[in-house]
Design an enzyme around this catalytic site. Structure first.
Site, PDB file in Angstrom:
ATOM      1  CG  MET A  61      34.179 -11.481   6.479  1.00 27.72           C
ATOM      2  SD  MET A  61      34.101 -12.784   7.747  1.00 27.72           S
ATOM      3  CE  MET A  61      35.746 -13.475   7.601  1.00 27.72           C
ATOM      4  CG  PHE A  83      35.733 -21.046   0.846  1.00 24.34           C
ATOM      5  CD1 PHE A  83      36.902 -20.804   0.160  1.00 24.34           C
ATOM      6  CD2 PHE A  83      35.517 -22.316   1.353  1.00 24.34           C
ATOM      7  CE1 PHE A  83      37.843 -21.806  -0.038  1.00 24.34           C
ATOM      8  CE2 PHE A  83      36.449 -23.333   1.167  1.00 24.34           C
ATOM      9  CZ  PHE A  83      37.602 -23.070   0.467  1.00 24.34           C
ATOM     10  N   GLY A  84      33.769 -17.147   1.293  1.00 26.03           N
ATOM     11  CA  GLY A  84      33.005 -15.904   1.411  1.00 26.03           C
ATOM     12  C   GLY A  84      31.872 -15.975   2.422  1.00 26.03           C
ATOM     13  CB  SER A  85      31.333 -15.957   5.389  1.00 23.04           C
ATOM     14  OG  SER A  85      32.699 -15.678   5.600  1.00 23.04           O
ATOM     15  NE  ARG A  86      25.341 -10.157   7.051  1.00 22.84           N
ATOM     16  CZ  ARG A  86      24.039 -10.185   6.823  1.00 22.84           C
ATOM     17  NH1 ARG A  86      23.581 -10.275   5.595  1.00 22.84           N
ATOM     18  NH2 ARG A  86      23.190 -10.137   7.825  1.00 22.84           N
TER      19      ARG A  86
END
Length: 218
Positions: A101, A186-189
């Site tokens: 993401m 925020f940016g992640s998985r």
């Protein structure tokens, strides 16, 4: 054959709202922007702050958007907006589908199947970029769902910027497929483990939409 891209998200634009758990980040930025704009006519310093503060507040509002979605049919649907980073057979026969993401994606995650939350476990860890293999040791929340396919494991993984995962549901909650279950800031998985015998219908590089993209194949 799987398609390189999923169909467009079926959002109800009139139903877009802000994600639960956004206030610790959102309120200070919006308050700073509002205050600097109010003082901009009388203060050069406030005017200098107003432009970046307003841009940051607008960015936060965009990031924490939480659109309504028409949940698509299918046994297993994507829990996250993003791009399929990897599809990996696991030692126990399951298949792991990892979805990256970016900060531009909606970061509210959804239940891949209907069932009961049997476990929600927070695991401390690091904060390397979520696209890095070593991100498997990052801060994460491990979910287990009792579903018609048996136990389904899903892991929310924090990234280099995402320092907070906000679960919405406690253990024992019954969930509908596509129901909101948590937020990663925020940016992640997100990693989803499909049971043995369940064939994957997506491919690496494919875009996914939470609640819309089907992950498994009949």
């Amino acid at each position: 054959m799987p398609h390189s891209q999923t169909s467009a998200p079926r959002d109800s634009r009139a139903g877009v709202r802000l994600a639960r758990g956004a206030s610790p980040w959102l309120l200070p930025t919006v308050a700073t922007a509002a205050l600097s704009l109010a003082r901009a006519r009388r203060s050069g310093a406030a005017k200098a702050v107003a432009v970046p503060a307003t841009a940051l507040a607008a960015g936060m509002l965009w990031f924490f958007r939480d659109p309504e979605r028409e949940i698509a049919p299918g046994r297993v649907i994507s829990p996250a907006d993003g791009v399929v980073q990897s599809i990996m057979p696991w030692k126990d026969g399951r298949t792991r589908v990892a979805i990256f993401m970016s900060p531009l994606n909606v970061h509210v995650n959804r239940a891949p199947l209907a069932g009961t939350v049997t476990s929600v476990e927070h695991v401390p860890g690091g904060f390397v970029p979520a696209f890095n293999k070593e991100s498997e040791n990052n801060e994460r929340v491990v979910w287990h769902f009792d579903t018609e396919l048996g136990d389904i494991e899903m892991i929310q993984i924090a990234g280099a910027v995402a320092r907070r995962i906000v679960p919405y549901l406690p253990q024992g909650t019954k969930v509908e497929q596509g129901e909101r279950i948590g937020l990663i800031r925020f940016g992640s998985r997100v990693d989803l483990y499909l049971p043995e015998g369940v064939e994957v219908a997506v491919e690496v590089g494919q875009k996914t939409v939470a609640g819309v993209t089907r992950i498994d194949r009949d």
